[in-house]
Write a protein that holds these residues in place. Structure first.
Motif, mmCIF file in Angstrom:
data_model
loop_
_atom_site.group_PDB
_atom_site.id
_atom_site.type_symbol
_atom_site.label_atom_id
_atom_site.label_comp_id
_atom_site.label_asym_id
_atom_site.label_seq_id
_atom_site.Cartn_x
_atom_site.Cartn_y
_atom_site.Cartn_z
ATOM 1 N N VAL A 125 14.585 -21.609 22.740
ATOM 2 C CA VAL A 125 15.701 -21.469 23.688
ATOM 3 C C VAL A 125 16.243 -22.850 24.068
ATOM 4 O O VAL A 125 17.457 -23.063 24.116
ATOM 5 N N LEU A 126 15.349 -23.799 24.335
ATOM 6 C CA LEU A 126 15.801 -25.157 24.666
ATOM 7 C C LEU A 126 16.584 -25.782 23.519
ATOM 8 O O LEU A 126 17.622 -26.418 23.735
ATOM 9 N N LEU A 127 16.107 -25.593 22.288
ATOM 10 C CA LEU A 127 16.817 -26.130 21.126
ATOM 11 C C LEU A 127 18.178 -25.470 20.966
ATOM 12 O O LEU A 127 19.165 -26.135 20.633
ATOM 13 N N ALA A 128 18.256 -24.163 21.190
ATOM 14 C CA ALA A 128 19.536 -23.455 21.079
ATOM 15 C C ALA A 128 20.522 -23.958 22.122
ATOM 16 O O ALA A 128 21.707 -24.170 21.825
ATOM 17 N N ILE A 129 20.058 -24.170 23.343
ATOM 18 C CA ILE A 129 20.936 -24.687 24.395
ATOM 19 C C ILE A 129 21.403 -26.096 24.038
ATOM 20 O O ILE A 129 22.580 -26.434 24.200
ATOM 21 N N GLY A 130 20.480 -26.921 23.536
ATOM 22 C CA GLY A 130 20.848 -28.278 23.137
ATOM 23 C C GLY A 130 21.859 -28.289 22.005
ATOM 24 O O GLY A 130 22.830 -29.044 22.035
ATOM 25 N N ALA A 131 21.664 -27.425 21.008
ATOM 26 C CA ALA A 131 22.606 -27.351 19.883
ATOM 27 C C ALA A 131 23.974 -26.870 20.348
ATOM 28 O O ALA A 131 25.007 -27.398 19.930
ATOM 29 N N ALA A 132 23.986 -25.881 21.223
ATOM 30 C CA ALA A 132 25.268 -25.378 21.744
ATOM 31 C C ALA A 132 25.974 -26.471 22.541
ATOM 32 O O ALA A 132 27.193 -26.634 22.446
ATOM 33 N N GLY A 133 25.217 -27.225 23.320
ATOM 34 C CA GLY A 133 25.806 -28.317 24.094
ATOM 35 C C GLY A 133 26.333 -29.433 23.210
ATOM 36 O O GLY A 133 27.329 -30.077 23.530
ATOM 37 N N TYR A 134 25.675 -29.657 22.064
ATOM 38 C CA TYR A 134 26.110 -30.708 21.146
ATOM 39 C C TYR A 134 27.321 -30.265 20.333
ATOM 40 O O TYR A 134 28.351 -30.914 20.326
ATOM 41 N N PHE A 135 27.192 -29.146 19.648
ATOM 42 C CA PHE A 135 28.264 -28.700 18.755
ATOM 43 C C PHE A 135 29.441 -28.085 19.510
ATOM 44 O O PHE A 135 30.555 -28.077 19.016
ATOM 45 N N GLY A 136 29.213 -27.585 20.699
ATOM 46 C CA GLY A 136 30.281 -26.976 21.471
ATOM 47 C C GLY A 136 30.737 -27.846 22.626
ATOM 48 O O GLY A 136 31.257 -27.353 23.621
ATOM 49 N N ARG A 137 30.550 -29.158 22.501
ATOM 50 C CA ARG A 137 30.854 -30.029 23.635
ATOM 51 C C ARG A 137 32.329 -30.017 24.015
ATOM 52 O O ARG A 137 32.667 -30.154 25.185
ATOM 53 N N ALA A 138 33.229 -29.820 23.064
ATOM 54 C CA ALA A 138 34.659 -29.750 23.416
ATOM 55 C C ALA A 138 34.917 -28.547 24.313
ATOM 56 O O ALA A 138 35.665 -28.631 25.287
ATOM 57 N N THR A 139 34.272 -27.429 24.006
ATOM 58 C CA THR A 139 34.430 -26.230 24.835
ATOM 59 C C THR A 139 33.799 -26.447 26.207
ATOM 60 O O THR A 139 34.365 -26.047 27.224
ATOM 61 N N VAL A 140 32.630 -27.076 26.232
ATOM 62 C CA VAL A 140 31.961 -27.349 27.511
ATOM 63 C C VAL A 140 32.861 -28.205 28.402
ATOM 64 O O VAL A 140 33.049 -27.917 29.586
ATOM 65 N N VAL A 141 33.459 -29.243 27.833
ATOM 66 C CA VAL A 141 34.327 -30.137 28.604
ATOM 67 C C VAL A 141 35.600 -29.409 29.042
ATOM 68 O O VAL A 141 36.090 -29.622 30.149
ATOM 69 N N ARG A 142 36.111 -28.529 28.183
ATOM 70 C CA ARG A 142 37.313 -27.776 28.565
ATOM 71 C C ARG A 142 37.019 -26.869 29.750
ATOM 72 O O ARG A 142 37.817 -26.740 30.670
ATOM 73 N N LEU A 143 35.825 -26.244 29.753
ATOM 74 C CA LEU A 143 35.457 -25.341 30.838
ATOM 75 C C LEU A 143 35.001 -26.082 32.093
ATOM 76 O O LEU A 143 35.174 -25.592 33.206
ATOM 77 N N TRP A 144 34.385 -27.258 31.911
ATOM 78 C CA TRP A 144 33.891 -28.037 33.041
ATOM 79 C C TRP A 144 34.170 -29.516 32.769
ATOM 80 O O TRP A 144 33.315 -30.236 32.231
ATOM 81 N N PRO A 145 35.367 -30.011 33.099
ATOM 82 C CA PRO A 145 35.772 -31.387 32.769
ATOM 83 C C PRO A 145 34.808 -32.494 33.183
ATOM 84 O O PRO A 145 34.691 -33.487 32.465
ATOM 85 N N PRO A 146 34.062 -32.393 34.314
ATOM 86 C CA PRO A 146 33.129 -33.485 34.631
ATOM 87 C C PRO A 146 32.049 -33.714 33.567
ATOM 88 O O PRO A 146 31.429 -34.769 33.532
ATOM 89 N N ALA A 147 31.836 -32.746 32.681
ATOM 90 C CA ALA A 147 30.835 -32.922 31.622
ATOM 91 C C ALA A 147 31.239 -34.030 30.658
ATOM 92 O O ALA A 147 30.383 -34.598 29.969
ATOM 93 N N ALA A 148 32.523 -34.385 30.594
ATOM 94 C CA ALA A 148 32.978 -35.450 29.693
ATOM 95 C C ALA A 148 32.274 -36.763 30.013
ATOM 96 O O ALA A 148 31.908 -37.514 29.104
ATOM 97 N N LEU A 149 32.052 -37.039 31.289
ATOM 98 C CA LEU A 149 31.352 -38.259 31.691
ATOM 99 C C LEU A 149 29.916 -38.264 31.174
ATOM 100 O O LEU A 149 29.424 -39.275 30.681
ATOM 101 N N PHE A 150 29.237 -37.119 31.255
ATOM 102 C CA PHE A 150 27.868 -37.021 30.736
ATOM 103 C C PHE A 150 27.845 -37.309 29.238
ATOM 104 O O PHE A 150 27.046 -38.109 28.761
ATOM 105 N N TYR A 151 28.730 -36.654 28.491
ATOM 106 C CA TYR A 151 28.760 -36.857 27.034
ATOM 107 C C TYR A 151 29.090 -38.308 26.694
ATOM 108 O O TYR A 151 28.499 -38.880 25.775
ATOM 109 N N GLU A 152 30.005 -38.909 27.422
ATOM 110 C CA GLU A 152 30.360 -40.311 27.194
ATOM 111 C C GLU A 152 29.151 -41.208 27.459
ATOM 112 O O GLU A 152 28.861 -42.127 26.706
#
Length: 186
Positions: A56-83
């Motif tokens: 489950v942790l690996l799946a969440i990590g993969a979704a956060g990595y490969f779906g980061r554009a969607t994550v940032v679109r849904l929650w813009p403050p996440a862009a700072l974390f990814y940066e």
């Protein structure tokens, strides 16, 4: 057995007899209670549980990595974390350029309609996904009257290729200007 004499007890009752039974000392022949052997299935269940947790942790990590554009679109403050962790997220429309954009009011079924059309060119060196476009109709004092999205075709373009968009909206009354931006809602 233990007896109490009448002289030692001022309230003596001749038939009061108390017996004392000492506990025998532990002998070497008496065995301690045996420990119950561990359930062999419990170890396997714990291992499976930890494995599922890690999956489950690996799946969440993969979704956060490969779906980061969607994550940032849904929650813009996440862009700072990814940066911060070295995984910048490109804003919608990176490597794409709008060209030959035009809008005009025309009569359609006796009413004013708004036509918006143009092209999107891939000016980058890689295949790009073409995001939806956000069209905002502006009125007097550049006040937004309404907005909507337009889906360009095709949805992906190679370097140098062009995608097009065209949309007609009924009831263009009061529209003085149109603003078009990359939406990224796709």
């Amino acid at each position: 057995m233990w007896w109490q004499s009448p002289q030692d007890d001022p309230v003596f009752h001749p038939d009061a007899v108390t017996e004392f039974h000492p506990v025998p000392p532990p002998s070497s022949k008496t065995k301690a209670p045996a420990k119950t052997p561990a359930d062999p299935g419990a170890g396997r269940r714990a291992l499976v549980g930890w494995g599922a947790f890690m999956a489950v942790l690996l799946a969440i990590g993969a979704a956060g990595y490969f779906g980061r554009a969607t994550v940032v679109r849904l929650w813009p403050p996440a862009a700072l974390f990814y940066e911060t962790v070295g995984l910048p997220v490109e804003p919608p429309g990176t490597g794409l350029q709008l060209q030959n954009v035009r809008s005009e009011q025309k009569a359609e079924d006796g009413k004013a309609a708004l036509l918006v059309e143009g092209q999107i060119v891939n000016v980058s060196e890689t295949l790009r996904t073409v995001p939806a476009l956000r069209v905002t109709a502006l009125g007097a004092d550049r006040q937004p009257l309404r907005n909507w999205t337009v889906e360009p075709m095709p949805p992906q373009i190679l370097p140098g290729e062009i995608a097009t968009f065209r949309d007609v909206q009924a009831d263009a009354a009061g529209v003085l200007e149109v603003m078009i931006t990359f939406d990224g809602g796709r």
